[in-house]
Design a protein around this motif. Structure first.
Motif, short mmCIF file in Angstrom:
data_model
loop_
_atom_site.label_atom_id
_atom_site.label_comp_id
_atom_site.label_asym_id
_atom_site.label_seq_id
_atom_site.Cartn_x
_atom_site.Cartn_y
_atom_site.Cartn_z
N HIS A 4 32.95 33.96 32.64
CA HIS A 4 32.04 34.80 31.87
C HIS A 4 31.24 33.93 30.93
O HIS A 4 30.03 34.03 30.82
CB HIS A 4 32.84 35.84 31.08
CG HIS A 4 32.89 37.14 31.77
ND1 HIS A 4 34.05 37.69 32.24
CD2 HIS A 4 31.92 38.01 32.11
CE1 HIS A 4 33.79 38.84 32.83
NE2 HIS A 4 32.50 39.06 32.76
N ASN A 30 29.96 41.91 34.61
CA ASN A 30 31.11 42.60 35.17
C ASN A 30 30.68 43.38 36.40
O ASN A 30 29.65 44.06 36.38
CB ASN A 30 31.68 43.62 34.18
CG ASN A 30 32.43 42.93 33.06
OD1 ASN A 30 32.87 41.80 33.21
ND2 ASN A 30 32.57 43.62 31.94
N GLY A 31 31.48 43.28 37.45
CA GLY A 31 31.22 44.07 38.64
C GLY A 31 30.12 43.53 39.53
O GLY A 31 29.74 44.16 40.52
N SER A 32 29.58 42.32 39.21
CA SER A 32 28.49 41.80 40.02
C SER A 32 28.98 41.19 41.34
O SER A 32 28.18 40.89 42.22
CB SER A 32 27.69 40.76 39.22
OG SER A 32 28.54 39.73 38.78
N GLY A 33 30.30 40.99 41.45
CA GLY A 33 30.84 40.53 42.73
C GLY A 33 31.44 39.14 42.73
O GLY A 33 31.78 38.61 43.80
N LYS A 34 31.63 38.53 41.57
CA LYS A 34 32.12 37.15 41.50
C LYS A 34 33.53 37.03 42.11
O LYS A 34 33.78 36.17 42.95
CB LYS A 34 32.16 36.66 40.04
CG LYS A 34 30.85 36.83 39.31
CD LYS A 34 30.95 36.38 37.86
CE LYS A 34 31.88 37.19 37.00
NZ LYS A 34 31.45 38.58 36.76
N SER A 35 34.44 37.89 41.65
CA SER A 35 35.82 37.81 42.15
C SER A 35 35.88 38.14 43.63
O SER A 35 36.62 37.51 44.38
CB SER A 35 36.73 38.78 41.40
OG SER A 35 36.81 38.42 40.05
N THR A 36 35.08 39.11 44.04
CA THR A 36 35.06 39.48 45.45
C THR A 36 34.58 38.30 46.29
O THR A 36 35.12 38.04 47.38
CB THR A 36 34.17 40.72 45.67
OG1 THR A 36 34.65 41.76 44.83
CG2 THR A 36 34.19 41.17 47.11
N ARG A 71 31.73 50.94 50.65
CA ARG A 71 30.63 50.66 49.73
C ARG A 71 30.28 49.17 49.78
O ARG A 71 31.18 48.33 49.61
CB ARG A 71 31.06 51.03 48.31
CG ARG A 71 29.92 51.06 47.31
CD ARG A 71 30.37 51.68 45.99
NE ARG A 71 31.22 50.80 45.21
CZ ARG A 71 30.77 49.89 44.35
NH1 ARG A 71 29.48 49.72 44.19
NH2 ARG A 71 31.60 49.14 43.67
N VAL A 79 29.61 45.69 48.59
CA VAL A 79 29.89 45.03 47.30
C VAL A 79 29.20 43.67 47.24
O VAL A 79 28.73 43.24 46.20
CB VAL A 79 31.41 44.91 47.10
CG1 VAL A 79 31.74 44.03 45.92
CG2 VAL A 79 32.03 46.30 46.91
N ARG A 87 39.68 38.71 51.17
CA ARG A 87 38.82 39.87 51.46
C ARG A 87 38.08 39.59 52.76
O ARG A 87 37.40 38.57 52.85
CB ARG A 87 37.75 40.03 50.38
CG ARG A 87 38.14 40.85 49.22
CD ARG A 87 37.85 42.32 49.42
NE ARG A 87 38.51 43.07 48.38
CZ ARG A 87 39.17 44.19 48.57
NH1 ARG A 87 39.25 44.72 49.75
NH2 ARG A 87 39.75 44.80 47.57
N1 LIG Z 1 39.92 46.72 45.02
C1 LIG Z 1 38.74 47.29 44.82
N2 LIG Z 1 38.57 48.59 45.08
C2 LIG Z 1 37.38 49.19 44.86
N3 LIG Z 1 36.31 48.56 44.40
C3 LIG Z 1 36.42 47.26 44.11
C4 LIG Z 1 37.64 46.55 44.29
N4 LIG Z 1 37.45 45.27 43.92
C5 LIG Z 1 36.17 45.18 43.50
N5 LIG Z 1 35.56 46.39 43.61
C6 LIG Z 1 34.17 46.68 43.26
O1 LIG Z 1 33.35 45.64 43.74
C7 LIG Z 1 32.34 45.31 42.80
C8 LIG Z 1 32.44 43.83 42.48
O2 LIG Z 1 33.66 43.59 41.77
P1 LIG Z 1 34.16 42.14 41.37
O3 LIG Z 1 35.51 42.29 40.77
O4 LIG Z 1 33.99 41.23 42.51
O5 LIG Z 1 33.10 41.77 40.26
P2 LIG Z 1 33.19 40.63 39.19
O6 LIG Z 1 31.80 40.10 39.10
O7 LIG Z 1 34.25 39.66 39.52
O8 LIG Z 1 33.54 41.45 37.89
P3 LIG Z 1 34.47 41.08 36.64
O9 LIG Z 1 33.69 40.07 35.87
O10 LIG Z 1 34.62 42.37 35.95
O11 LIG Z 1 35.76 40.55 37.19
C9 LIG Z 1 32.55 46.21 41.61
O12 LIG Z 1 31.67 47.30 41.72
C10 LIG Z 1 33.98 46.67 41.76
O13 LIG Z 1 34.13 47.96 41.22
#
Ligand SMILES: Nc1ncnc2c1ncn2[C@@H]1O[C@H](COP(=O)(O)OP(=O)(O)OP(=O)(O)O)[C@@H](O)[C@H]1O
Length: 259
Positions: free
Chosen positions: A203, A45-51, A23, A25, A60
Motif C-alpha cells: 500500500h 483496495n480491491g484493485s486486484g493486487k492480491s488476486t 465476476r 476481477v 487462483r
Molecule cells: N475470495 C474472494 N471472493 C470474492 N471476491 C473476491 C475474493 N478475493 C478477491 N475478491 C474481489 O476481487 C477484487 C480484487 O481483490 P484483491 O484482494 O485482489 O484486491 P487488492 O488490490 O489486493 O486489495 P487489498 O489492497 O484490499 O488487499 C475485489 O473486488 C475483491 O472483492
C-alpha cells in the motif's frame, strides 16, 4: 538459488484474466518480470493486487491468458521450490504454538527428501534465513510471542529457507512498525543482492521505496501504470514530477496520486 546468470523471465503473463464467482476481477494483464527485478504492485483496495499474485502462483486459476514461470508453461511447471510465497501476515497466526525455528524449518520441506532427517545443509539454510531477517537470537521463542513485524520476518525466513529464485510477498509491511519495516527492507535488499527476483504487494512503500525499480499500479483489475516508481522525496533518479517519466502503458491516463 541457481548461480548461472539467468536470462529467462521468471514471470510471463499475457492477456491474463481472473473471474471470481462469475465476476471479472482481473482483465488484460500483461506482465513480464525480468530476472533480478524488484517490482511493487500498487493500487487501491480491491484493485486486484492480491488476486494477481495468487494467479501468478497458481492459487487462483486464470480464466484466460497464458502464464509461463521460468519459461515453462504453467501447466507443465513443477519446480515449485524455485518460488517462495509470503502470504499476508494473518496466516502466521495459526493456533499452533510453533517456535520460530520450527516455522522456518517448514519452509525447507520442499527441498528435503521425504522421511529423510534434516541434513547439515538444511540446518545451515535455516540458520542463514534467520540471520538474514535478523531473528537468529529468537529461534527458540514461540512465534506467538513475537510482534507482528517480527512474525512477518519469520514468514519471510520460512520462504527464504527453501532458497527460491522468485519471491512473492503480499503486503509485507502492512501493520508493521517503522523499525521492523526497516529491518524488512534490509532483508529484502540482501535477498535482491543475492540475485533473487522480488514481486511484492504494497500500500505504501515506506523504507522499501529505494529498493523498488518498477511500479505496477493496478486499478479496477487492470494495469494502469507500469514504469519507474514515483518517489515523493524528490531524491529519485527518475524525477517523477516530470510527466514524461510517468508515461503509463496502454496509453491510459494516470489519474491522481497513487493510493
Ligand atoms: N475470495 C474472494 N471472493 C470474492 N471476491 C473476491 C475474493 N478475493 C478477491 N475478491 C474481489 O476481487 C477484487 C480484487 O481483490 P484483491 O484482494 O485482489 O484486491 P487488492 O488490490 O489486493 O486489495 P487489498 O489492497 O484490499 O488487499 C475485489 O473486488 C475483491 O472483492
Amino acid at each position: 538459488m541457481t548461480t548461472a546468470a539467468p536470462t529467462t523471465p521468471p514471470v510471463e503473463l499475457v492477456g491474463g484474466a481472473v473471474a471470481i464467482g462469475g465476476r471479472p476481477v482481473l482483465r488484460g494483464i500483461d506482465l513480464v518480470v525480468e530476472p533480478g527485478a524488484f517490482v511493487a504492485l500498487l493500487g487501491p483496495n480491491g484493485s486486484g493486487k492480491s488476486t494477481l499474485v495468487r494467479a501468478l502462483t497458481g492459487l487462483r486459476p486464470l480464466a484466460s491468458g497464458t502464464l509461463r514461470l521460468f519459461g515453462t508453461p504453467f501447466a507443465q511447471f513443477h519446480d515449485w521450490r524455485r518460488i517462495g510465497f509470503v502470504p499476508q501476515r494473518s496466516s502466521a497466526e495459526s493456533g499452533v504454538p510453533a517456535s520460530v525455528w520450527e516455522t522456518v524449518a517448514a519452509g525447507r520441506l520442499t527441498r528435503r527428501r521425504l522421511l529423510r532427517p534434516m541434513s547439515s545443509s538444511d540446518k545451515t539454510a535455516i540458520a542463514d534465513a534467520l540471520e538474514l531477517v535478523g531473528l537468529a537470537d529468537r529461534a527458540k521463542d514461540g512465534v506467538a510471542t513475537l510482534s507482528g513485524g517480527q512474525q512477518q520476518r519469520v514468514l519471510i525466513a520460512r520462504a527464504l529457507a527453501g532458497d527460491p529464485d522468485l519471491f512473492f510477498l503480499d503486503e509485507p509491511t502492512a501493520g508493521v512498525d517503522a523499525r521492523n519495516q526497516r529491518a524488512l527492507a534490509e532483508a529484502l535488499g540482501r535477498l535482491r543482492d543475492r540475485g533473487a527476483t522480488i514481486v511484492l504487494v504494497a500500500h505504501e512503500l515506506g523504507p522499501l521505496a529505494p529498493l523498488v525499480e518498477r511500479a505496477v499500479v493496478m486499478r479496477e483489475g487492470r494495469i494502469a501504470y507500469d514504469g519507474p516508481p514515483r518517489h515523493d522525496d524528490g531524491h529519485s533518479p527518475h524525477d517523477v514530477h516530470h510527466h514524461e517519466t510517468l508515461r503509463p502503458r496502454h496509453g491510459l491516463p494516470l489519474e491522481g496520486r497513487w493510493p
